[in-house]
Design a protein around this motif. Sequence first.
Motif, PDB file in Angstrom:
ATOM      1  N   LEU A 197       0.808  -1.191   0.218  1.00 28.82           N
ATOM      2  CA  LEU A 197       0.019   0.059   0.012  1.00 28.82           C
ATOM      3  C   LEU A 197       0.976   1.145  -0.024  1.00 28.82           C
ATOM      4  CD1 LEU A 197      -2.612   1.695   0.282  1.00 28.82           C
ATOM      5  CD2 LEU A 197      -2.588   1.083   2.641  1.00 28.82           C
ATOM      6  N   LEU A 198       1.855   1.352   0.835  1.00 29.75           N
ATOM      7  CA  LEU A 198       2.851   2.596   0.647  1.00 29.75           C
ATOM      8  C   LEU A 198       3.572   2.491  -0.354  1.00 29.75           C
ATOM      9  CD1 LEU A 198       4.169   2.353   4.652  1.00 29.75           C
ATOM     10  CD2 LEU A 198       2.523   3.631   3.640  1.00 29.75           C
ATOM     11  N   ASP A 199       4.139   1.530  -1.120  1.00 30.33           N
ATOM     12  CA  ASP A 199       4.607   1.382  -2.324  1.00 30.33           C
ATOM     13  C   ASP A 199       3.725   2.284  -3.443  1.00 30.33           C
ATOM     14  OD1 ASP A 199       7.120   0.492  -1.412  1.00 30.33           O
ATOM     15  OD2 ASP A 199       6.844  -1.536  -2.054  1.00 30.33           O
ATOM     16  N   ALA A 200       2.406   1.966  -3.308  1.00 25.53           N
ATOM     17  CA  ALA A 200       1.508   2.240  -4.235  1.00 25.53           C
ATOM     18  C   ALA A 200       1.225   3.821  -4.019  1.00 25.53           C
ATOM     19  CB  ALA A 200       0.312   1.614  -4.368  1.00 25.53           C
ATOM     20  N   ALA A 201       1.186   4.182  -2.905  1.00 25.61           N
ATOM     21  CA  ALA A 201       0.788   5.505  -2.529  1.00 25.61           C
ATOM     22  C   ALA A 201       1.899   6.523  -2.776  1.00 25.61           C
ATOM     23  CB  ALA A 201       0.333   5.418  -1.187  1.00 25.61           C
ATOM     24  N   PHE A 202       3.201   6.031  -2.417  1.00 25.99           N
ATOM     25  CA  PHE A 202       4.232   7.199  -2.491  1.00 25.99           C
ATOM     26  C   PHE A 202       5.479   6.585  -3.379  1.00 25.99           C
ATOM     27  CE2 PHE A 202       2.517   7.239   1.884  1.00 25.99           C
ATOM     28  CZ  PHE A 202       1.950   8.533   2.136  1.00 25.99           C
ATOM     29  N   GLY A 203       5.329   5.438  -3.637  1.00 23.29           N
ATOM     30  CA  GLY A 203       6.597   5.225  -4.715  1.00 23.29           C
ATOM     31  C   GLY A 203       7.775   4.850  -3.778  1.00 23.29           C
ATOM     32  N   PRO A 204       8.889   4.512  -4.638  1.00 21.33           N
ATOM     33  CA  PRO A 204      10.243   4.438  -3.900  1.00 21.33           C
ATOM     34  C   PRO A 204      10.859   5.413  -3.210  1.00 21.33           C
ATOM     35  CG  PRO A 204      10.468   4.248  -6.302  1.00 21.33           C
ATOM     36  CD  PRO A 204       9.126   4.192  -5.920  1.00 21.33           C
ATOM     37  N   ALA A 205      10.434   6.765  -3.886  1.00 24.21           N
ATOM     38  CA  ALA A 205      10.951   8.064  -3.077  1.00 24.21           C
ATOM     39  C   ALA A 205      10.505   8.042  -1.595  1.00 24.21           C
ATOM     40  CB  ALA A 205      10.154   9.229  -3.905  1.00 24.21           C
ATOM     41  N   ARG A 206       9.604   7.338  -1.121  1.00 27.28           N
ATOM     42  CA  ARG A 206       9.040   7.380   0.414  1.00 27.28           C
ATOM     43  C   ARG A 206      10.273   7.190   1.111  1.00 27.28           C
ATOM     44  NH1 ARG A 206       7.177   2.462   2.950  1.00 27.28           N
ATOM     45  NH2 ARG A 206       7.412   0.707   1.491  1.00 27.28           N
ATOM     46  N   PHE A 207      11.387   6.606   0.725  1.00 27.44           N
ATOM     47  CA  PHE A 207      12.601   6.063   1.747  1.00 27.44           C
ATOM     48  C   PHE A 207      13.323   7.268   1.782  1.00 27.44           C
ATOM     49  CE2 PHE A 207      10.931   1.943   0.173  1.00 27.44           C
ATOM     50  CZ  PHE A 207      10.634   1.270   1.604  1.00 27.44           C
TER      51      PHE A 207
END
Length: 196
Positions: free
Chosen positions: A41-51
């Motif tokens: 869910l987090l990957d879909a919402a924010f993509g890899p840039a979330r890290f």
Amino acid sequence: MTLIQNDFCADVVAPFAGVASEPEIYIADEAPQDFFAREALLDAAFGPARFEKTAERLREGRLPAEGLAVVMKHEALLMGTLRLWHVDAGGADALMLGPLAIAKPYRSRGFGRRMMAEALFRAFAAGHRAVLLVGDAPYYEAFGFSRRVTRGLTLPGPVDEARFLGLELATGALQGAQGLVRATGRLEPARLREAA
């Protein structure tokens, strides 16, 4: 969920009012078996840039605050996630909220507001005094978050200052708070092994 009247409750109840409730949709404590669905869910919402986000520096290698990692489910499907983390806010104990994510098919239906109301109520009921976040001011201001209480604070990396907001669950909780916000939560078990 029952909300109790308190210093910040009026700000929480206002955006929550009128949100549709569906009996098969509920909020629960995050469980270990939610890990893969939550990450997807987090990957879909924010993509890899979330890290790469500055707020992630306050979460990496840490566990969320006890009782303050929640998920929203539609029957067995994980459709939302929200966590709060222990931080030192320039000398004041506080929580850092985020990320909040709702699965795309459920967005713009008030479910994010339901999760916010639940998380803030839980934080208040547990005796926490302040919550910080980096997010969209018009959305979070409806819950009482403002830039006013974070003006003396800095984060461990670049951030748009207009998005660095705080909420005092207890009046004056961030009064006089100055300096860097630091992670203070419990280390993840792997980090504990590394430290040893």
